[in-house]
Design a protein around this motif. Structure first.
Motif, short mmCIF file in Angstrom:
data_model
loop_
_atom_site.label_atom_id
_atom_site.label_comp_id
_atom_site.label_asym_id
_atom_site.label_seq_id
_atom_site.Cartn_x
_atom_site.Cartn_y
_atom_site.Cartn_z
N ASN A 89 -3.68 -2.21 4.50
CA ASN A 89 -3.11 -3.54 4.35
C ASN A 89 -3.27 -4.36 5.62
OD1 ASN A 89 0.01 -1.89 4.60
ND2 ASN A 89 -0.62 -3.36 6.15
N THR A 112 -3.69 -6.42 0.31
CA THR A 112 -2.26 -6.12 0.47
C THR A 112 -1.87 -6.57 1.87
OG1 THR A 112 -2.41 -4.21 -1.00
CG2 THR A 112 -0.51 -4.30 0.47
N ARG A 143 -0.92 -8.27 -3.00
CA ARG A 143 0.35 -7.55 -2.93
C ARG A 143 0.99 -7.87 -1.58
NH1 ARG A 143 -3.14 -3.84 -5.18
NH2 ARG A 143 -3.55 -2.93 -3.14
N ARG A 145 4.21 -7.06 0.99
CA ARG A 145 5.31 -6.19 1.38
C ARG A 145 6.05 -6.85 2.54
NH1 ARG A 145 1.04 -1.15 1.98
NH2 ARG A 145 0.81 -0.70 -0.25
N ASP A 170 5.80 -6.45 -3.37
CA ASP A 170 5.43 -5.07 -3.70
C ASP A 170 6.61 -4.16 -3.41
OD1 ASP A 170 3.98 -2.80 -4.34
OD2 ASP A 170 2.93 -2.71 -2.43
#
Length: 337
Positions: A89, A112, A143, A145, A170
């Motif tokens: 990521n 991500t 995604r 996070r 996420d």
């Protein structure tokens, strides 16, 4: 902090470690969790280069697990990987929203993104602006996070995740500091936002307590803090939860240890192992920078010229050598892992 076990193989003599160690100091491109220069001790073991880089504030009992990991990776063959590369990521530090495109450009191909939130001195509005900028720049299919590093109270986490949830997260990594808080928050969220545990695994007396308490949907694991690749794999097997492998702002040597761990997992999610992009230099011939969103799982090879370029000051070398000596003594006093 739980006592570190020494590696299953015989512990190398302290003199061997001190003879091979090179201490480096690499500036970061952006202040990251308060760090502007990342220091690391690099060893040359029989299996190749390995890294010992617990943060300076960590006590010796905790840092000893990092030394056990370094010895395992440098002195024992690593487990066979299931794949040659691992997906990673992007990582966005606590920067203003105007800097998000610049940061993401350092992570080509990454779909991500992990965004730091709850940074000291920052507000929830700052966090929201940063995450919104990531969503706008990365697109609706990325995604996202968020990682609070335990920086929110339970009440703050409720409010923050209620406001962040519409951005389609996420998961939220370590939103609160304690396992009971994580368990309560996860129960209240009822799946609206997944909860990931990081510090509650790697800095805990019992790394499985979070799984037994039902306090997380997945675990964040880091090879160095958990005592090495094999110990991390054993914890994951016992926990029975999905995992994301991450780093602690390592050099490419430490990143390659994490990449080997990620490559051993049957169904790995995008790993937090692209953080070399946040450093203003590296010490290997092929830095572990994302290419099409992936990095190799093979060992990294040291670059002698770069080791010289980023050599730490003599007083810092002395500090690390003393730390290695103390941690080695702690490992020598423990039974083999």
């Amino acid at each position: 902090m739980r006592p570190a076990s020494r590696p299953a193989a015989s512990l190398p003599e302290l003199a061997w470690l001190l003879d091979t160690v090179r201490v480096v100091a690499i500036p970061t491109r952006t202040r990251f969790r308060g760090v502007t220069v990342r220091e690391a001790a690099i060893f040359s073991g029989p299996e190749g280069a390995t890294e010992f880089s617990p943060f300076p504030e960590y006590a010796d009992a905790e840092a000893a697990a990092w030394l056990a990991a370094a010895i395992e990776y440098g002195w024992q063959p690593a487990p066979e990987p299931l794949r040659d590369t691992v997906e990673v990521n992007a990582t966005v530090p606590a920067v203003g929203p105007d800097r998000v495109p610049e940061i993401l450009a350092r992570f080509p191909g990454c779909r991500t993104v992990k965004v730091k939130v709850a940074e000291r001195g920052e507000s929830l509005d700052d966090d929201l602006a940063r995450v919104r900028a990531v969503r706008a720049h990365a697109g609706s299919d990325a995604r996202i996070r968020v990682d609070a590093n335990g920086g929110w109270s339970l009440d703050e986490a409720r409010v923050a995740l209620d406001r962040l949830a519409p951005l389609d997260l996420d998961y939220a990594e370590q939103p609160c500091a304690t396992v009971p808080e994580l368990a309560q928050l996860r129960a209240e969220l009822a799946g609206a936002v997944r909860i990931a545990a990081d510090e509650s695994v790697r800095r805990a007396e019992d790394p499985l307590a979070v799984a037994r308490a039902g306090a997380a949907d997945l675990l964040i694991v880091k090879a160095q803090p958990l005592g090495g690749i094999r110990q991390a794999l054993a914890i994951l097997a016992a926990a029975g939860l999905p995992a994301v492998v991450s780093s602690a702002l390592d050099t490419s040597v430490g990143i390659s240890m994490g990449a080997r761990l990620a490559a051993c997992l049957p169904e790995p999610a995008a790993a937090g192992l692209g953080t070399v992009a946040l450093l203003a230099g590296d010490i290997v011939t092929e830095p572990r920078l994302p290419v099409r969103g992936r990095i190799p799982s093979a060992r990294a090879t040291l670059d002698p010229a770069a080791l010289e370029r980023f050599a730490a000051a003599p007083e810092r070398v002395a500090w690390w050598r003393a730390r290695i000596s103390r941690c080695h003594a702690l490992l020598a006093a423990q039974p083999a892992g």
